[in-house]
Design an enzyme around this catalytic site. Structure first.
Site, PDB file in Angstrom:
ATOM      1  N   ASP A 167      -0.252  -9.116  29.479  1.00 14.25           N
ATOM      2  CA  ASP A 167       1.078  -8.951  28.887  1.00 14.25           C
ATOM      3  C   ASP A 167       2.081  -8.735  30.023  1.00 14.25           C
ATOM      4  OD1 ASP A 167      -0.638  -8.799  26.684  1.00 14.25           O
ATOM      5  OD2 ASP A 167       0.675  -7.412  25.619  1.00 14.25           O
ATOM      6  N   LYS A 230       6.395 -12.119  22.943  1.00 10.05           N
ATOM      7  CA  LYS A 230       6.271 -10.761  22.416  1.00 10.05           C
ATOM      8  C   LYS A 230       7.633 -10.087  22.474  1.00 10.05           C
ATOM      9  CE  LYS A 230       3.917  -6.420  23.743  1.00 10.05           C
ATOM     10  NZ  LYS A 230       2.913  -5.840  24.665  1.00 10.05           N
ATOM     11  N   LYS A 266       3.920 -11.853  18.907  1.00  4.60           N
ATOM     12  CA  LYS A 266       3.492 -10.458  18.871  1.00  4.60           C
ATOM     13  C   LYS A 266       4.698  -9.535  18.761  1.00  4.60           C
ATOM     14  CE  LYS A 266       1.003  -6.921  21.566  1.00  4.60           C
ATOM     15  NZ  LYS A 266       0.163  -6.655  22.751  1.00  4.60           N
TER      16      LYS A 266
END
Length: 330
Positions: A167, A230, A266
């Site tokens: 991430d 995300k 996400k």
């Protein structure tokens, strides 16, 4: 001639993983055409909680699906090996067996466990044999302001340590100054450093200034090869919201229509109630279809969410709500 049982058996449904997004050349004309009608987006988002409602067995099924899409996360400065081990035990058994067994869902796990780099090895050891991937936050998380070569080295170290997902955080200044070339090159470097590990691009949408910036940043990151986009680090003052989610999901749809490649989504930060999980899942189904309700294309960045889902599932079985302390994280 009469068919045998094996010949008449229905074919089993196999979940096919779509090809990984390879990215494409930066198309600045496409980026410049991207707009966002803020008032229309906000009106649509306001209708979402009331437009989709599932009850009883259907609600339980959707909540179990939500569990499988959670990135169970601990990103605290005081993380210890013991805390990570307890989190991994919860990932292996996210809902009590006395709740899962009557629902026919024994063996259910979360989608991943997300930790800082130093906790990758303990997480991998604790998850051995479970099939649950370890995700690591990287690139100077959460601000992303360390030198570029150090951010790339951090990714490489986490991949070497065994993280299956990375991430990363983008440089917000590239978005705020509309320097799309710089954002593309940064994201491309991060993707290359990840190798076979999947990369989730954290946009920190609460710091991007406008929904149009969110839409354009989403597109540029996908062009550079992001496997997921995300919303947030979870450390900003504003994290995942429905208007931002709608913008990012529609950017994914536009990218799919143009390239044929699937990119995951996400939402992270501020999602703590089971009813919120149902809203996000229904949004994914409405905008992108059922395929985007699978954990290889949709994740929740959350931890406290799991406790409320477990509580709601127990209510479904017993008709009574239990105390929150009975659904601890570890």
């Amino acid at each position: 001639m009469e068919k045998t049982a094996s010949e008449t058996r229905l074919p089993q449904l196999v979940a096919e993983h779509p090809p990984r997004n390879p990215g494409m050349a930066l198309d600045l004309d496409w980026v410049a055409r991207v707009q966002a009608n803020t008032s229309a987006i906000e009106r649509r988002a306001k209708t979402l909680p009331g437009r989709r409602s599932v009850k009883k067995a259907h609600q339980a099924a959707w909540l179990l699906k939500a569990v499988s899409c959670i990135d169970l996360t601990t990103l605290s400065g005081d993380d210890t090996v013991g805390r990570v081990q307890r989190l991994c035990a919860k990932a292996r058994q996210p809902v009590r067996e006395d709740i899962l067994e009557p629902l026919g869902m024994s063996g259910l796990t979360t989608g991943a466990v997300c930790v800082y780099h130093d906790m990758i090895a303990p997480a991998i050891d604790a998850l051995q044999g479970s099939g649950i991937p370890v995700a690591a936050v990287s690139t100077g998380f959460p601000a992303g302001l360390s030198p570029l070569h150090l951010r790339i080295a951090e990714i490489e170290e986490s991949v070497k340590a065994g993280a299956a997902e990375i991430d990363i955080v983008i440089s917000r200044r590239h978005v705020l100054t509309q320097d799309w070339q710089a954002l593309y090159e940064e994201m491309r470097a991060f993707r290359d450093a990840c190798g076979d590990a999947h990369v989730k691009a954290i946009l920190a949408t609460g710091e991007l200034g406008s929904l149009r910036n969110v839409a354009r940043a989403s597109l540029v990151c996908m062009m550079a090869g992001a496997d997921f986009i995300k919303t947030s680090t979870g450390k900003e003052s504003v994290n995942a919201t429905l208007p931002v989610s709608l913008v990012m999901i529609r950017a994914i749809r536009d990218y799919l229509d143009a390239t044929g490649y699937h990119v995951g989504y996400k939402p992270a930060g501020g999602i703590s109630k089971a009813k919120d999980a149902l809203i996000y899942l229904s949004l994914m189904k409405d905008e992108l279809g059922v395929r985007w309700c699978q954990p290889d294309l949709f994740r929740f960045g959350a931890s406290s969410l799991l406790g409320d889902i477990e509580r709601q599932l127990e209510h479904h079985l017993t008709g009574a709500y239990s105390a929150n302390h009975r659904h601890a994280m570890g």
